[in-house]
Write a protein that holds these residues in place. Structure first.
Motif, PDB file in Angstrom:
ATOM      1  N   ARG A 164      19.600  11.746  14.276  1.00 20.09           N
ATOM      2  CA  ARG A 164      18.705  10.993  15.468  1.00 20.09           C
ATOM      3  C   ARG A 164      17.425  10.777  14.900  1.00 20.09           C
ATOM      4  O   ARG A 164      16.916   9.674  15.301  1.00 20.09           O
ATOM      5  N   ILE A 165      16.669  11.784  14.395  1.00 17.22           N
ATOM      6  CA  ILE A 165      15.392  11.637  13.907  1.00 17.22           C
ATOM      7  C   ILE A 165      15.196  10.362  12.892  1.00 17.22           C
ATOM      8  O   ILE A 165      14.355   9.467  13.062  1.00 17.22           O
ATOM      9  N   GLU A 166      16.238  10.232  12.187  1.00 15.76           N
ATOM     10  CA  GLU A 166      16.241   9.135  11.003  1.00 15.76           C
ATOM     11  C   GLU A 166      16.392   7.752  11.790  1.00 15.76           C
ATOM     12  O   GLU A 166      15.610   6.894  11.478  1.00 15.76           O
ATOM     13  N   VAL A 167      17.278   7.623  12.713  1.00 17.67           N
ATOM     14  CA  VAL A 167      17.388   6.507  13.489  1.00 17.67           C
ATOM     15  C   VAL A 167      16.121   6.216  14.509  1.00 17.67           C
ATOM     16  O   VAL A 167      15.578   4.816  14.466  1.00 17.67           O
ATOM     17  N   HIS A 168      15.455   7.000  14.986  1.00 16.89           N
ATOM     18  CA  HIS A 168      14.298   6.787  15.773  1.00 16.89           C
ATOM     19  C   HIS A 168      13.109   6.523  14.883  1.00 16.89           C
ATOM     20  O   HIS A 168      12.160   5.711  15.134  1.00 16.89           O
ATOM     21  N   LEU A 169      13.051   7.021  13.804  1.00 17.82           N
ATOM     22  CA  LEU A 169      11.953   6.869  12.752  1.00 17.82           C
ATOM     23  C   LEU A 169      11.840   5.357  12.435  1.00 17.82           C
ATOM     24  O   LEU A 169      11.027   4.562  11.936  1.00 17.82           O
ATOM     25  N   LEU A 170      13.144   4.887  12.109  1.00 16.41           N
ATOM     26  CA  LEU A 170      13.497   3.428  11.481  1.00 16.41           C
ATOM     27  C   LEU A 170      13.128   2.583  12.711  1.00 16.41           C
ATOM     28  O   LEU A 170      12.483   1.725  12.508  1.00 16.41           O
ATOM     29  N   VAL A 171      13.494   2.927  13.975  1.00 19.21           N
ATOM     30  CA  VAL A 171      13.087   1.883  15.010  1.00 19.21           C
ATOM     31  C   VAL A 171      11.461   1.880  15.122  1.00 19.21           C
ATOM     32  O   VAL A 171      10.980   0.865  15.314  1.00 19.21           O
ATOM     33  N   GLN A 172      11.035   2.927  15.174  1.00 19.89           N
ATOM     34  CA  GLN A 172       9.565   2.615  15.130  1.00 19.89           C
ATOM     35  C   GLN A 172       8.852   2.194  14.010  1.00 19.89           C
ATOM     36  O   GLN A 172       7.902   1.423  14.143  1.00 19.89           O
ATOM     37  N   GLU A 173       9.330   2.425  12.886  1.00 22.13           N
ATOM     38  CA  GLU A 173       8.817   1.504  11.555  1.00 22.13           C
ATOM     39  C   GLU A 173       9.086  -0.017  11.888  1.00 22.13           C
ATOM     40  O   GLU A 173       8.089  -0.663  11.537  1.00 22.13           O
ATOM     41  N   GLN A 174      10.101  -0.207  12.471  1.00 22.33           N
ATOM     42  CA  GLN A 174      10.505  -1.719  12.730  1.00 22.33           C
ATOM     43  C   GLN A 174       9.525  -2.252  13.875  1.00 22.33           C
ATOM     44  O   GLN A 174       8.977  -3.300  13.686  1.00 22.33           O
ATOM     45  N   LYS A 175       9.205  -1.261  14.661  1.00 24.24           N
ATOM     46  CA  LYS A 175       8.252  -1.761  15.716  1.00 24.24           C
ATOM     47  C   LYS A 175       6.747  -2.146  15.216  1.00 24.24           C
ATOM     48  O   LYS A 175       6.257  -2.804  15.742  1.00 24.24           O
ATOM     49  N   GLN A 176       6.459  -1.044  14.352  1.00 26.69           N
ATOM     50  CA  GLN A 176       5.149  -1.285  13.783  1.00 26.69           C
ATOM     51  C   GLN A 176       5.031  -2.289  12.785  1.00 26.69           C
ATOM     52  O   GLN A 176       4.193  -3.104  12.825  1.00 26.69           O
ATOM     53  N   GLU A 177       6.215  -2.760  12.084  1.00 29.01           N
ATOM     54  CA  GLU A 177       6.101  -4.064  11.292  1.00 29.01           C
ATOM     55  C   GLU A 177       6.064  -5.038  12.333  1.00 29.01           C
ATOM     56  O   GLU A 177       5.427  -6.250  11.967  1.00 29.01           O
ATOM     57  N   LEU A 178       6.928  -5.065  13.345  1.00 34.04           N
ATOM     58  CA  LEU A 178       6.859  -6.329  14.230  1.00 34.04           C
ATOM     59  C   LEU A 178       5.558  -6.591  14.904  1.00 34.04           C
ATOM     60  O   LEU A 178       5.082  -7.645  15.094  1.00 34.04           O
ATOM     61  N   MET A 179       4.805  -5.273  15.199  1.00 35.80           N
ATOM     62  CA  MET A 179       3.498  -5.559  15.683  1.00 35.80           C
ATOM     63  C   MET A 179       2.469  -5.878  14.787  1.00 35.80           C
ATOM     64  O   MET A 179       1.440  -6.743  15.213  1.00 35.80           O
ATOM     65  N   HIS A 180       2.749  -5.550  13.395  1.00 32.32           N
ATOM     66  CA  HIS A 180       1.800  -6.079  12.504  1.00 32.32           C
ATOM     67  C   HIS A 180       2.028  -7.339  12.295  1.00 32.32           C
ATOM     68  O   HIS A 180       1.057  -8.432  12.065  1.00 32.32           O
ATOM     69  N   PHE A 181       3.392  -7.837  12.317  1.00 34.06           N
ATOM     70  CA  PHE A 181       3.720  -9.314  12.177  1.00 34.06           C
ATOM     71  C   PHE A 181       2.994 -10.215  13.415  1.00 34.06           C
ATOM     72  O   PHE A 181       2.551 -11.121  13.226  1.00 34.06           O
ATOM     73  N   ASN A 182       3.068  -9.451  14.475  1.00 38.59           N
ATOM     74  CA  ASN A 182       2.591 -10.585  15.706  1.00 38.59           C
ATOM     75  C   ASN A 182       1.199 -10.653  15.637  1.00 38.59           C
ATOM     76  O   ASN A 182       0.671 -11.542  15.931  1.00 38.59           O
TER      77      ASN A 182
END
Length: 356
Positions: free
Chosen positions: A117-135
């Motif tokens: 569960r932790i692995e999944v949520h950290l991956l989601v958080q990382e993708q969110k940060q990448e998306l924010m950086h991209f935006n």
């Protein structure tokens, strides 16, 4: 502690849960344990974790109050929080999720399941940060592109205005001077709160840019008339007068090929009304008093002043003091009386520009 690992904060008032949780986490993450919500808050003043595992039922400060504290601060509100709880009712889960938790894990938990569960949520958080950086980067790219387009637009408009100036103004600098005069007059207007209801609706930067096009209609007038050193014939003067409506037509044609109209709307008002006179004797429409748009009344004072203190094919420049007297004489006939009084209160600033 490895700098390459993610950091997990585990919060629980039960020592057994802390031990089991830390054993499960420490092989994969930098794991830190705390036995109360208050100690978690203190620890985050020095270190920000990548994820928090938070027990719900704790004395003094429970999990609900703790997550409120975490989400209330700008520097910690982004941290994903997973609740650890023995409660499995929907109301408790809904309350936690509404406060900002991303998941619920029921105790006693399976270490393997918790890690997944932790692995999944950290991956989601990382993708969110990448998306924010991209935006963010995308916004910067769009901002730079928009800035470039605006600069190009302004350059084209200024070049168009200068084409008129080069044909009509022997000494040059008319566009720049009128912009500065309008800026001085507008600042005084705003400082005194005059016509506040109207000026509050203006974009002052666009107003100042739009002054460049107030004489754009002269582009349609022959050099033989614009640069004539002698007095114009009645027929020639009638042609000169048409530059106001021709200016409106030029600006209206530009509007058809652009989506940004505010700048051009200001320019059209100035082009069409800056030769109207307070007593109704101006051109082209013979507007009187406040029928003349405020922008047109402002430009009328500025345009006449600059014409008086500048060399023209038909005359030499007048001294500033003479120009001021002529504007005073035009109070209530040529010019808005209120704007003349405003001009007189700041005419020394006009003189500074003239002398330069």
């Amino acid at each position: 502690m490895s700098p390459d690992r993610k950091t997990i904060f585990l919060v629980d008032d039960d020592v057994t849960n802390l031990t089991v949780g830390n054993d499960a986490l420490s092989d994969v993450y930098n794991s830190f344990t705390f036995n109360s919500g208050s100690r978690l808050i203190q620890a985050m003043e020095k270190r920000i974790p990548d994820l928090i595992l938070l027990d719900v039922e704790m004395p003094e400060m429970d999990g609900y109050e703790t997550i409120k504290r975490v989400k209330s601060k700008q520097e910690t509100r982004h941290i994903p929080v997973i609740f650890l709880t023995a409660k499995s009712d929907n109301d408790s889960e809904l309350r936690g999720l509404s406060l900002g938790a991303i998941d619920y894990v029921i105790k006693p938990f399976s270490p393997q399941l918790l890690l997944k569960r932790i692995e999944v949520h950290l991956l989601v958080q990382e993708q969110k940060q990448e998306l924010m950086h991209f935006n963010t980067n995308l916004q910067e790219m769009v901002g730079e592109k928009t800035k470039t387009v605006i600069e190009l637009q302004n350059a084209i408009i200024r070049t168009m205005a200068e084409l008129v100036e080069w044909r009509d103004d022997v000494t040059g600098g008319h566009i720049e001077r009128t912009q500065r005069y309008v800026s001085i007059l507008l600042n005084a207007l705003l400082e005194r709160g005059l016509h506040k209801e109207e000026t509050d609706l203006w974009d002052i930067d666009l107003v100042l840019q739009s002054t460049q096009l107030h004489d754009v209609g002269k582009i349609a007038i022959k050099d033989s008339i614009l640069q004539k050193p002698d007095k114009l014939t009645p027929e020639e003067f009638e042609i000169i007068k048409k530059h106001t409506t021709w200016g409106e037509e030029v600006i209206e044609n530009i509007k058809k090929n652009t989506t940004e109209h505010a700048f051009l709307d200001y320019a059209k008002i100035m082009a069409g009304s800056h030769h109207e006179k307070w007593d109704g004797s101006g051109y082209q429409r013979g507007l009187k008093g406040t029928e003349i748009p405020l922008l047109g009344r402002i430009m009328a004072v500025v345009d006449v002043y600059d014409a008086l203190v500048s060399d023209r094919p038909y005359k030499s420049a007048y001294p500033h003091e003479v120009a001021v007297e002529i504007i005073i004489e035009g109070k209530g006939t040529h010019f808005d009386p209120e704007l003349v009084e405003l001009f007189l209160s700041i005419e020394d600033k006009f003189k500074e520009i003239t002398e330069k």
